[in-house]
Structures are given as C-alpha cells and as structure tokens.
Motif scaffolding. Structure first.
Motif, PDB file in Angstrom:
ATOM      1  N   CYS A  51       1.700  35.002   8.997  1.00 35.99           N
ATOM      2  CA  CYS A  51       2.383  35.210   7.298  1.00 35.99           C
ATOM      3  C   CYS A  51       3.690  36.589   7.717  1.00 35.99           C
ATOM      4  CB  CYS A  51       2.238  34.883   5.840  1.00 35.99           C
ATOM      5  SG  CYS A  51       1.829  33.431   5.825  1.00 35.99           S
ATOM      6  N   LEU A  52       3.170  37.500   7.773  1.00 32.11           N
ATOM      7  CA  LEU A  52       3.750  38.933   8.042  1.00 32.11           C
ATOM      8  C   LEU A  52       4.606  38.598   9.257  1.00 32.11           C
ATOM      9  CD1 LEU A  52       1.055  41.696   6.656  1.00 32.11           C
ATOM     10  CD2 LEU A  52       2.993  40.403   5.341  1.00 32.11           C
ATOM     11  N   ASP A  53       3.520  38.557  10.640  1.00 31.90           N
ATOM     12  CA  ASP A  53       4.691  38.240  11.895  1.00 31.90           C
ATOM     13  C   ASP A  53       5.888  37.366  11.520  1.00 31.90           C
ATOM     14  OD1 ASP A  53       4.399  38.522  14.268  1.00 31.90           O
ATOM     15  OD2 ASP A  53       3.338  36.327  15.072  1.00 31.90           O
ATOM     16  N   VAL A  54       5.290  35.936  10.887  1.00 30.83           N
ATOM     17  CA  VAL A  54       6.950  34.760  10.933  1.00 30.83           C
ATOM     18  C   VAL A  54       7.574  36.097  10.017  1.00 30.83           C
ATOM     19  CG1 VAL A  54       7.201  32.773   9.461  1.00 30.83           C
ATOM     20  CG2 VAL A  54       5.435  33.159  10.896  1.00 30.83           C
ATOM     21  N   SER A  55       7.300  36.564   8.772  1.00 32.93           N
ATOM     22  CA  SER A  55       8.771  36.754   8.339  1.00 32.93           C
ATOM     23  C   SER A  55       9.334  38.286   8.912  1.00 32.93           C
ATOM     24  CB  SER A  55       8.051  38.133   7.069  1.00 32.93           C
ATOM     25  OG  SER A  55       8.905  38.852   6.204  1.00 32.93           O
ATOM     26  N   ILE A  56       8.926  38.980  10.160  1.00 33.71           N
ATOM     27  CA  ILE A  56       9.232  39.936  10.516  1.00 33.71           C
ATOM     28  C   ILE A  56      10.258  39.116  11.298  1.00 33.71           C
ATOM     29  CG2 ILE A  56       7.488  41.011  12.498  1.00 33.71           C
ATOM     30  CD1 ILE A  56       7.994  43.201  11.350  1.00 33.71           C
ATOM     31  N   LYS A  57       9.330  38.094  12.403  1.00 33.72           N
ATOM     32  CA  LYS A  57      10.175  37.751  13.318  1.00 33.72           C
ATOM     33  C   LYS A  57      10.599  37.133  13.095  1.00 33.72           C
ATOM     34  CE  LYS A  57       6.158  38.250  16.418  1.00 33.72           C
ATOM     35  NZ  LYS A  57       5.621  37.493  17.358  1.00 33.72           N
ATOM     36  N   GLN A  58      11.652  35.837  11.933  1.00 32.61           N
ATOM     37  CA  GLN A  58      12.323  34.858  11.744  1.00 32.61           C
ATOM     38  C   GLN A  58      13.212  35.732   9.993  1.00 32.61           C
ATOM     39  OE1 GLN A  58      10.725  31.601  11.168  1.00 32.61           O
ATOM     40  NE2 GLN A  58       9.665  31.242  13.374  1.00 32.61           N
ATOM     41  N   ASN A  59      12.828  36.889   9.953  1.00 30.39           N
ATOM     42  CA  ASN A  59      13.179  37.182   8.875  1.00 30.39           C
ATOM     43  C   ASN A  59      13.338  36.522   7.490  1.00 30.39           C
ATOM     44  OD1 ASN A  59      14.587  39.493   7.414  1.00 30.39           O
ATOM     45  ND2 ASN A  59      16.425  38.563   7.614  1.00 30.39           N
ATOM     46  N   LYS A  60      12.143  36.437   7.034  1.00 28.09           N
ATOM     47  CA  LYS A  60      11.959  35.229   5.898  1.00 28.09           C
ATOM     48  C   LYS A  60      11.848  36.133   5.294  1.00 28.09           C
ATOM     49  CE  LYS A  60      11.779  31.556   8.494  1.00 28.09           C
ATOM     50  NZ  LYS A  60      12.951  29.817   7.503  1.00 28.09           N
TER      51      LYS A  60
ATOM     52  N   PHE B 157       4.869  22.316   7.295  1.00 28.91           N
ATOM     53  CA  PHE B 157       4.874  23.523   8.363  1.00 28.91           C
ATOM     54  C   PHE B 157       3.933  24.893   8.319  1.00 28.91           C
ATOM     55  CE2 PHE B 157       6.298  28.570   7.036  1.00 28.91           C
ATOM     56  CZ  PHE B 157       7.020  28.510   8.058  1.00 28.91           C
ATOM     57  N   GLU B 158       3.937  24.489  10.222  1.00 23.31           N
ATOM     58  CA  GLU B 158       3.160  25.238  10.434  1.00 23.31           C
ATOM     59  C   GLU B 158       3.764  27.067  11.089  1.00 23.31           C
ATOM     60  OE1 GLU B 158       1.308  23.438  13.857  1.00 23.31           O
ATOM     61  OE2 GLU B 158       0.824  21.525  12.572  1.00 23.31           O
ATOM     62  N   LEU B 159       3.140  27.667  10.994  1.00 22.49           N
ATOM     63  CA  LEU B 159       4.048  29.205  10.950  1.00 22.49           C
ATOM     64  C   LEU B 159       4.044  28.939  12.446  1.00 22.49           C
ATOM     65  CD1 LEU B 159       1.476  30.661   8.043  1.00 22.49           C
ATOM     66  CD2 LEU B 159       3.872  30.129   8.346  1.00 22.49           C
ATOM     67  N   GLU B 160       4.984  28.422  13.565  1.00 26.07           N
ATOM     68  CA  GLU B 160       5.331  28.706  14.900  1.00 26.07           C
ATOM     69  C   GLU B 160       6.119  29.545  14.582  1.00 26.07           C
ATOM     70  OE1 GLU B 160       5.722  25.461  16.731  1.00 26.07           O
ATOM     71  OE2 GLU B 160       4.102  24.052  15.198  1.00 26.07           O
ATOM     72  N   ILE B 161       5.865  29.930  16.441  1.00 22.27           N
ATOM     73  CA  ILE B 161       7.135  31.095  16.574  1.00 22.27           C
ATOM     74  C   ILE B 161       7.684  30.922  18.114  1.00 22.27           C
ATOM     75  CG2 ILE B 161       8.018  33.843  17.398  1.00 22.27           C
ATOM     76  CD1 ILE B 161       5.290  34.348  15.251  1.00 22.27           C
ATOM     77  N   ALA B 162       9.118  30.754  17.971  1.00 22.39           N
ATOM     78  CA  ALA B 162       9.662  30.116  19.284  1.00 22.39           C
ATOM     79  C   ALA B 162       9.094  31.478  21.111  1.00 22.39           C
ATOM     80  CB  ALA B 162      10.960  29.987  19.495  1.00 22.39           C
ATOM     81  N   PRO B 163       8.207  30.507  21.668  1.00 17.01           N
ATOM     82  CA  PRO B 163       7.899  31.936  23.098  1.00 17.01           C
ATOM     83  C   PRO B 163       9.031  33.009  22.728  1.00 17.01           C
ATOM     84  CG  PRO B 163       7.840  29.202  23.511  1.00 17.01           C
ATOM     85  CD  PRO B 163       8.703  29.370  22.190  1.00 17.01           C
ATOM     86  N   GLU B 164      10.160  32.763  23.297  1.00 12.66           N
ATOM     87  CA  GLU B 164      11.740  33.504  23.096  1.00 12.66           C
ATOM     88  C   GLU B 164      11.262  34.739  22.518  1.00 12.66           C
ATOM     89  OE1 GLU B 164      12.864  30.178  22.761  1.00 12.66           O
ATOM     90  OE2 GLU B 164      11.993  29.154  24.635  1.00 12.66           O
ATOM     91  N   VAL B 165      11.749  34.419  21.754  1.00  8.05           N
ATOM     92  CA  VAL B 165      11.019  35.555  20.050  1.00  8.05           C
ATOM     93  C   VAL B 165       9.680  36.524  20.573  1.00  8.05           C
ATOM     94  CG1 VAL B 165      10.751  36.047  17.212  1.00  8.05           C
ATOM     95  CG2 VAL B 165      12.965  34.103  18.715  1.00  8.05           C
ATOM     96  N   ASP B 166       8.895  35.402  20.609  1.00  5.40           N
ATOM     97  CA  ASP B 166       6.954  36.197  20.275  1.00  5.40           C
ATOM     98  C   ASP B 166       7.681  37.191  21.854  1.00  5.40           C
ATOM     99  OD1 ASP B 166       4.904  36.294  19.801  1.00  5.40           O
ATOM    100  OD2 ASP B 166       4.181  35.377  20.545  1.00  5.40           O
ATOM    101  N   GLU B 167       7.334  36.343  22.953  1.00  2.85           N
ATOM    102  CA  GLU B 167       7.776  37.644  24.143  1.00  2.85           C
ATOM    103  C   GLU B 167       9.011  39.025  24.089  1.00  2.85           C
ATOM    104  OE1 GLU B 167       9.326  36.559  28.337  1.00  2.85           O
ATOM    105  OE2 GLU B 167       8.984  34.936  27.839  1.00  2.85           O
ATOM    106  N   PHE B 168      10.225  38.804  23.669  1.00  7.32           N
ATOM    107  CA  PHE B 168      11.275  39.298  23.089  1.00  7.32           C
ATOM    108  C   PHE B 168      10.035  40.699  22.253  1.00  7.32           C
ATOM    109  CE2 PHE B 168      14.107  41.820  20.279  1.00  7.32           C
ATOM    110  CZ  PHE B 168      14.582  42.678  20.813  1.00  7.32           C
ATOM    111  N   CYS B 169       9.733  40.289  20.817  1.00  9.09           N
ATOM    112  CA  CYS B 169       8.795  41.351  19.610  1.00  9.09           C
ATOM    113  C   CYS B 169       8.271  41.728  20.717  1.00  9.09           C
ATOM    114  CB  CYS B 169       8.488  40.137  19.217  1.00  9.09           C
ATOM    115  SG  CYS B 169      10.111  39.822  17.864  1.00  9.09           S
ATOM    116  N   ASN B 170       7.634  41.408  21.396  1.00  8.63           N
ATOM    117  CA  ASN B 170       6.046  41.570  22.133  1.00  8.63           C
ATOM    118  C   ASN B 170       6.480  42.872  22.965  1.00  8.63           C
ATOM    119  OD1 ASN B 170       4.244  40.732  20.722  1.00  8.63           O
ATOM    120  ND2 ASN B 170       4.573  38.333  22.314  1.00  8.63           N
ATOM    121  N   ASP B 171       7.405  43.042  24.004  1.00  9.58           N
ATOM    122  CA  ASP B 171       8.257  43.443  24.735  1.00  9.58           C
ATOM    123  C   ASP B 171       9.663  44.833  23.994  1.00  9.58           C
ATOM    124  OD1 ASP B 171       7.354  41.936  26.931  1.00  9.58           O
ATOM    125  OD2 ASP B 171       9.390  41.309  27.153  1.00  9.58           O
ATOM    126  N   TYR B 172       9.309  44.515  22.775  1.00  7.99           N
ATOM    127  CA  TYR B 172      10.379  45.450  22.574  1.00  7.99           C
ATOM    128  C   TYR B 172       8.414  46.519  21.256  1.00  7.99           C
ATOM    129  CZ  TYR B 172      13.249  47.777  18.534  1.00  7.99           C
ATOM    130  OH  TYR B 172      13.668  48.571  18.055  1.00  7.99           O
TER     131      TYR B 172
END
Length: 169
Positions: free
Chosen positions: A61-70, A146-161
């Motif tokens: 949930c914290l991961d979804v919040s920071i990546k999708q600004n939820k 609702f499943e806590l899914e994160i788009a692969p592009e967003v996940d890849e960007f955040c991991n690189d960042y």
C-alpha cells in the motif's frame, strides 16, 4: 414633557459608558460553549479498532501511494491517554525517514505538515481512490476488486530513480 434628555442634568454630564466591559461576559460565554462542545465531541468519539494487517500488504500500500500519489488512511496500534483508538491519519506517503519510520504528508486545520510514524505501529491501512466529481456514477464500485498493481513502466522508473547509487544520507 419631551423625550429628549435634559442636557443640563448633572447625571448625563457625569455618566461614562462602560463600552465593551458590559459585553465581556457575552463573548466568553460563546467561547465557553464552543469549548464545551469540542470536549463533548472528543469524549463521545468511538473509533472502531480495525484488524491488524500483514506487513507485506502495508508495504504494498505504501508502494502504491508513493508511485501513484494515492491518499492513505492509517490506523495505529497505539492508543490515546484514555485508552481509546487514536484518530486515523490521512495523507500521502512521502518516504522513509530511517529504516523503521515513515513520513506521511497530512493536513490539519488548513496547515500541511509531515508526520513521522513508526512502521511497526501501523495497524490498518486503506488506499483511497478518489473519483472526480464529473465522472458519471456507476452501479458498482470499480475498485471493489482493487488489486494493488503498478504499471511496469512506473515500477521500472522508480527502481532506477531510487536505486541509482547517488543517495547521500
């Protein structure tokens, strides 16, 4: 006899109006009643204790919040001085202050501030998905399953960042 006071009368020459002094009790009564109402609302507050969630789900949930600004709603394990459940903390996840302290950006009385929360003190967390007012009403809730899914592009960007090795403490 006229309705006008006799200006030559000594009473009217010596009389001094008390101005605001005569109204001070009326002002304090208003403040007193608002304070009584506030403490009565505080005393009657009864927040249900939600079930303890798994730490992996809380991390997701914290991961979804920071990546999708939820917006998150967090209930803590700690209680107030009367042994009741504390108010829920509503805000967005901003990151970790250290290994076990998270930062939640929240608002209280129009002021934004960061609140530091011990990660292990989180009891229950809810991810809010707010809809715009102009989105048409649906018969069913689209986030019900609702499943806590994160788009692969967003996940890849955040991991690189976050894992670029340039982090300085």
């Amino acid at each position: 006899m006229s309705d006008k006071p006799d200006l030559l009368d000594t009473y009217f020459m010596q009389y001094e109006d008390r101005k605001m002094k005569k109204w001070m009790t009326a002002f304090s009564i208003g403040e007193l009643t608002s304070a009584i109402k506030k403490t009565k609302d505080e005393a009657r507050k009864d927040i249900p204790r939600l079930p303890q969630q798994d730490l992996l789900y809380i991390e997701k949930c914290l991961d979804v919040s920071i990546k999708q600004n939820k917006v998150l709603e967090i209930q803590l394990n700690s209680r107030d001085h009367l042994g009741r459940v504390k108010d829920h903390i509503i805000g967005t996840f901003r990151g970790f202050a250290d290994l076990d302290t998270i930062i939640i950006n929240t608002t209280k009385e129009g002021e934004q501030y960061d609140q530091y929360i011990d990660f292990t003190d989180i009891r229950h967390i809810i991810v809010h998905n707010y809809n715009k007012w102009f989105v048409p009403k649906m018969d069913h809730d689209p986030f019900e399953e609702f499943e806590l899914e994160i788009a692969p592009e967003v996940d890849e960007f955040c991991n690189d960042y976050f894992n670029d090795g340039d982090f300085i403490e």
